[in-house]
Design an enzyme around this catalytic site. Structure first.
Site, PDB file in Angstrom:
ATOM      1  N   SER A  33       0.798  -1.217   0.000  1.00 46.78           N
ATOM      2  CA  SER A  33       0.000   0.000   0.000  1.00 46.78           C
ATOM      3  C   SER A  33       0.836   1.274   0.000  1.00 46.78           C
ATOM      4  O   SER A  33       0.333   2.321  -0.375  1.00 46.78           O
ATOM      5  CB  SER A  33      -0.946  -0.010   1.200  1.00 46.78           C
ATOM      6  OG  SER A  33      -0.216  -0.111   2.402  1.00 46.78           O
ATOM      7  N   HIS A  65      -5.673  -3.091  -2.501  1.00 47.59           N
ATOM      8  CA  HIS A  65      -5.360  -2.208  -3.628  1.00 47.59           C
ATOM      9  C   HIS A  65      -5.314  -2.957  -4.959  1.00 47.59           C
ATOM     10  O   HIS A  65      -4.949  -2.383  -5.982  1.00 47.59           O
ATOM     11  CB  HIS A  65      -4.022  -1.497  -3.397  1.00 47.59           C
ATOM     12  CG  HIS A  65      -4.060  -0.555  -2.244  1.00 47.59           C
ATOM     13  ND1 HIS A  65      -4.571   0.718  -2.340  1.00 47.59           N
ATOM     14  CD2 HIS A  65      -3.714  -0.718  -0.941  1.00 47.59           C
ATOM     15  CE1 HIS A  65      -4.499   1.319  -1.168  1.00 47.59           C
ATOM     16  NE2 HIS A  65      -3.987   0.473  -0.295  1.00 47.59           N
ATOM     17  N   LYS A 106     -11.951   0.869  -1.421  1.00 47.89           N
ATOM     18  CA  LYS A 106     -10.982   1.474  -2.347  1.00 47.89           C
ATOM     19  C   LYS A 106     -11.591   1.521  -3.748  1.00 47.89           C
ATOM     20  O   LYS A 106     -12.461   2.328  -3.990  1.00 47.89           O
ATOM     21  CB  LYS A 106      -9.649   0.781  -2.212  1.00 47.89           C
ATOM     22  CG  LYS A 106      -9.021   1.308  -0.913  1.00 47.89           C
ATOM     23  CD  LYS A 106      -7.918   0.586  -0.285  1.00 47.89           C
ATOM     24  CE  LYS A 106      -7.651   1.265   1.062  1.00 47.89           C
ATOM     25  NZ  LYS A 106      -6.891   0.439   1.979  1.00 47.89           N
TER      26      LYS A 106
HETATM   27  C1  LIG Z   1      -6.876   0.185   3.363  1.00 43.76           C
HETATM   28  C2  LIG Z   1      -6.252  -1.101   3.658  1.00 43.76           C
HETATM   29  C3  LIG Z   1      -6.800  -1.985   4.590  1.00 43.76           C
HETATM   30  C4  LIG Z   1      -7.973  -1.613   5.453  1.00 43.76           C
HETATM   31  O1  LIG Z   1      -9.174  -1.542   4.740  1.00 43.76           O
HETATM   32  P1  LIG Z   1     -10.374  -0.639   5.288  1.00 43.76           P
HETATM   33  O2  LIG Z   1     -11.553  -1.181   4.561  1.00 43.76           O
HETATM   34  O3  LIG Z   1     -10.052   0.772   4.948  1.00 43.76           O
HETATM   35  O4  LIG Z   1     -10.466  -0.857   6.770  1.00 43.76           O
HETATM   36  C5  LIG Z   1      -6.204  -3.216   4.743  1.00 43.76           C
HETATM   37  N1  LIG Z   1      -5.116  -3.559   4.026  1.00 43.76           N
HETATM   38  C6  LIG Z   1      -4.541  -2.720   3.150  1.00 43.76           C
HETATM   39  C7  LIG Z   1      -3.344  -3.164   2.377  1.00 43.76           C
HETATM   40  C8  LIG Z   1      -5.075  -1.458   2.937  1.00 43.76           C
HETATM   41  O5  LIG Z   1      -4.487  -0.617   2.091  1.00 43.76           O
END
Ligand SMILES: *Cc1c(COP(=O)(O)O)cnc(C)c1O
Length: 396
Positions: free
Chosen positions: A180, A208, A246
């Protein structure tokens, strides 16, 4: 001594390290336009890769779900909160991920805590990439399993750790699918081969990757199949975690997996059992996003076109993009203050690109983390690259 003195002491300490964090109040006009401090800025920090959070159809679906199912699910899934819309969403997610089933959690963070703690525990072992997301790290800590951290994407190191670890009841390898903060893609073929040779479960966090990688947006597996590095129809990921927040433009998390594993999680994953079910509006929005994903592949094509253009311009301007293979592009400046300064200078020029500092990234690697969206215009992208090029020259 005053019992609360440590609060200000700690904030002062963070401030002196340039690590104190402040909330910024913004208004989002779309994935790529943000209002902040009375100005309209081009936003290069959103995870809403396909612009679906502000899509009229997705918003209407959220509203329709409120009308049909109300605002709250009213309880956890296992009490009386398991709604038909949750199950339809899970079928849609399983289809996208080419897995037998899916199970929705109230957020991606909770999905990681739930999956990892359910699958491991005292007497188990977890092998985790050094740059995994904080929610994976927290899941590992909470699990009480023995933790082995391998150097980022270093499969030789992982193999040595697997060989040298004592025998264990259960073993799990866990990795971000797309990292990320760095934008590189986990080496799934190698991870899958190690998992199978060393009798480990393999879990990938596709926060992602979902909706972004592969020609249908299925994620990391599809990406490697289409590159000819994995056989079609392979099933090497035991559990693909993802988020609705996302590329799907909604909110919530999920696990895509076999039906046995789903049943196991329903019985064992505490963040699933002890949290209120996902609000119907979030489920309805995500369902509609899945439909848009299938019907409008041009969104993903625009995302990758924008991504290629920005990377080409940044390289021409002399930047190193580290290992980025995705719309996440890190530009590392080293110290916290250097990254903050760059972010402030970009803001002056109309670009919103926050500085990312420890503990989100390792010490000495503070950076700008740029994310590209399908909806950025060519002007936005050329303008950002130009601004960055000029600012970098001024620094020299
Ligand atoms: C954003 C993210 C999460 C958490 O997801 P949310 O739905 O925002 O709680 C978990 N793992 C990664 C790699 C992320 O980028």
């Amino acid at each position: 001594m005053v019992a609360t003195e440590f609060l200000l002491d700690e904030l002062t300490r963070l401030e002196s390290l340039h690590r104190r964090r402040f909330l910024k109040t913004v208004a989002q006009e779309s994935a790529h336009r943000i209002r902040y401090g009375g100005r309209e800025l081009a936003n290069f920090s959103s995870n809403d890769y396909l612009g679906l959070a502000s899509d009229a159809r997705v918003k209407a679906a959220a509203q329709a779900a409120i009308e049909a199912f109300h605002v709250s699910a009213g309880s956890s899934r296992l009490i009386c909160g398991n709604l038909e819309i949750h199950e339809r969403l899970e079928s849609g997610l399983a289809l996208l991920k080419m897995e037998e089933t899916a199970l929705v959690f109230s957020s991606g963070y909770l999905a990681n805590l739930g999956i990892i703690t359910a699958l491991t525990g005292e007497g188990s072992q977890i092998f985790s990439d050094a740059l995994n997301h904080a929610s994976i790290i927290d899941g590992c800590r909470l699990s009480r399993a023995q933790l082995f951290v391998y150097r980022h994407q270093d499969l030789d190191h992982l193999e040595r750790l697997l060989q040298d670890a004592p025998a264990a009841r259960r073993r799990l390898i866990v990795s971000d699918g797309v990292f990320s903060m760095d934008g590189d893609v986990a080496g799934l073929p190698g991870l899958a081969s190690l998992a199978s040779r060393h009798d480990c479960l393999l879990m990938l966090d596709e926060a992602h990757a979902t909706g972004v990688l592969g020609s249908t947006g299925a994620g990391v597996g599809e990406y490697f199949v289409e590159r000819g590095q994995l056989p079609p129809g392979n099933d090497c990921i035991d559990v693909a975690m993802g988020t609705l927040s996302k590329a799907l433009g909604s909110f919530g998390g999920f696990a895509a997996c076999s039906s046995h594993l789903r049943e196991f999680l329903i019985n064992k994953a505490r963040p699933f059992i002890f949290a209120t079910a996902l609000p119907p509006s979030a489920a309805g929005a995500a369902l509609e996003s899945l439909k848009v994903l299938r019907e409008e592949p041009f969104r993903r094509e625009s995302l990758w076109k924008n991504c290629r253009l920005l990377k080409k311009l940044l390289v021409q301007a002399g930047f190193s993009l580290a290992g980025s293979e995705t719309p996440i592009i890190p530009l590392t400046f080293g110290t916290e203050s250097a990254a903050l300064r760059m972010s402030e200078r970009l803001l002056e020029r109309g670009y919103f690109v926050p500085a990312i500092r420890p503990p989100s990234v390792p010490q000495g690697t503070s950076r700008l983390r740029i994310t590209v969206c399908a909806t950025h215009s060519t002007d936005d992208i050329e303008g950002l690259a130009r601004a960055l090029g000029e600012l970098a020259q001024e620094r020299e």
